[in-house]
Design a protein around this motif. Structure first.
Motif, short mmCIF file in Angstrom:
data_model
loop_
_atom_site.label_atom_id
_atom_site.label_comp_id
_atom_site.label_asym_id
_atom_site.label_seq_id
_atom_site.Cartn_x
_atom_site.Cartn_y
_atom_site.Cartn_z
N UNK A 275 0.81 -1.22 0.00
CA UNK A 275 0.00 0.00 0.00
C UNK A 275 0.84 1.28 0.00
N UNK A 276 2.07 1.19 0.45
CA UNK A 276 2.93 2.37 0.46
C UNK A 276 3.27 2.84 -0.96
N UNK A 277 3.10 1.93 -1.95
CA UNK A 277 3.47 2.26 -3.33
C UNK A 277 2.32 2.78 -4.17
N UNK A 278 1.12 2.88 -3.61
CA UNK A 278 -0.03 3.26 -4.43
C UNK A 278 -0.37 4.75 -4.35
N UNK A 279 0.36 5.49 -3.51
CA UNK A 279 0.02 6.89 -3.31
C UNK A 279 0.69 7.80 -4.35
N UNK A 280 0.46 7.46 -5.61
CA UNK A 280 0.96 8.25 -6.73
C UNK A 280 -0.21 8.50 -7.68
N UNK A 281 -0.14 9.58 -8.43
CA UNK A 281 -1.26 9.97 -9.30
C UNK A 281 -1.60 8.90 -10.33
N UNK A 282 -0.59 8.21 -10.84
CA UNK A 282 -0.83 7.21 -11.89
C UNK A 282 -1.64 6.02 -11.39
N UNK A 283 -1.73 5.87 -10.06
CA UNK A 283 -2.55 4.79 -9.46
C UNK A 283 -3.83 5.37 -8.86
N UNK A 284 -3.71 6.48 -8.15
CA UNK A 284 -4.87 7.05 -7.48
C UNK A 284 -5.93 7.57 -8.46
N UNK A 285 -5.51 8.16 -9.56
CA UNK A 285 -6.47 8.73 -10.51
C UNK A 285 -7.35 7.65 -11.15
N UNK A 286 -6.77 6.59 -11.73
CA UNK A 286 -7.65 5.56 -12.30
C UNK A 286 -8.50 4.86 -11.24
N UNK A 287 -7.95 4.74 -10.01
CA UNK A 287 -8.74 4.15 -8.93
C UNK A 287 -9.96 4.99 -8.62
N UNK A 288 -9.75 6.31 -8.52
CA UNK A 288 -10.86 7.21 -8.25
C UNK A 288 -11.85 7.24 -9.41
#
Length: 286
Positions: free
Chosen positions: A153-166
């Motif tokens: 989970x420490x590696x997911x706090x980047x825009x390339x992951x958070x944006x598609x997730x949102x």
């Protein structure tokens, strides 16, 4: 296993929930092959069917439900099988990581809270809608991402992951009311006030249209930024059949609200899932 139990698990319905997993795969880059297969099987052959079965057991629907036009009567076996599948899924999840297993456990707990009569999030229009959209969207995207990439989970706090997730949650928040549009009468009998019931039949269409426009625009810019203009344009092309059928169906419903039925809903779901799944597979392979 009884035939009724197998039918209520609605395993083929996992096809409609597959896009979120494939989106995580498409944006993940390098994929851990072992984790890919384990997480795919856990989600689509265990977690989702278990949730379907648990929901069916407590709903005891007499009319059509998602993926099942004529649901048979449920038995106690369905409850036991759904719990057993959740336990097997949780045990299998530890083969990937503790974080993945914890997220699977929380997903299962929320899905049970959605249906169980002592909590039944489903009867609250906004809370039930948010729970379905967030946990079938963003939550599933993140747990899929950490599984297929073998990260944490420490590696997911980047825009390339958070944006598609949102964006996946936003898309689901828009489309989820459409899955309830033909169940207003059945929901009323049980005392469930869904978001679609609150919006009304035409209101559900209008709400979904606006949400679809915003989420599709967000995905277009994301794919253009993270992949290429061609990838973004292909996304628009992939969504065109969905928009075409949605528009056609909307015009039919304006003439006669009885057109907001199970068959049309499943047809929209199938077209949407087929186009999204195909596009995300293309994006991953390319």
């Amino acid at each position: 296993m009884k035939k009724s139990t197998l039918l209520h698990l609605r395993i083929p319905f996992s096809f409609y929930l597959l896009p979120v997993f494939l989106l995580a795969l498409a944006v993940s880059g390098q994929v851990d092959q072992g984790n890919f297969w384990i997480s795919f099987l856990i989600l689509h052959l265990l977690v989702y069917p278990a949730s379907n079965g648990y929901n069916s057991y407590f709903d005891k629907d007499e009319d059509s439900i998602g993926g099942l036009k004529n649901p048979p009567k449920v038995s106690k076996e369905l409850y036991g099988v759904s719990i057993a599948m959740d336990i097997i899924a949780l045990i299998g999840a530890f083969a990937i990581s503790l974080e993945f297993a914890l997220m699977i456990f929380i997903y299962g707990a929320i899905s049970k809270a959605y249906s169980h009569p002592s909590i039944r999030l489903k009867k609250y229009p906004v809370i039930g809608w948010l729970a379905a959209g967030i946990f079938q969207g963003y939550w599933t995207f993140i747990l899929s991402y950490i599984a297929v990439t073998n990260t944490n989970l420490a590696d997911v706090w980047v825009a390339s992951v958070q944006i598609p997730g949102a964006l996946s949650t936003f898309l689901l928040l828009g489309s989820y009311p459409m899955t309830q549009i033909y169940q207003h009468e059945e929901d009323t009998k049980r005392g469930d006030v869904t978001i679609s019931k609150k919006l009304g039949i035409l209101g559900t269409f209008h709400f979904t249209a606006v949400a679809f426009m915003f989420s599709s625009t967000g995905f277009f810019y994301f794919f253009m930024k993270e992949f290429s203009l061609n990838a973004a344009i292909l996304f628009g092309i992939a969504m065109f059949p969905v928009l075409t059928y949605f528009s056609y169906w909307y015009l039919q419903v304006r003439k006669n609200t009885l057109a907001a039925n199970f068959s049309s809903t499943m047809r929209l779901n199938f077209i949407s899932a087929l186009m999204l799944n195909s596009y995300f597979i293309y994006l991953w392979l390319s």
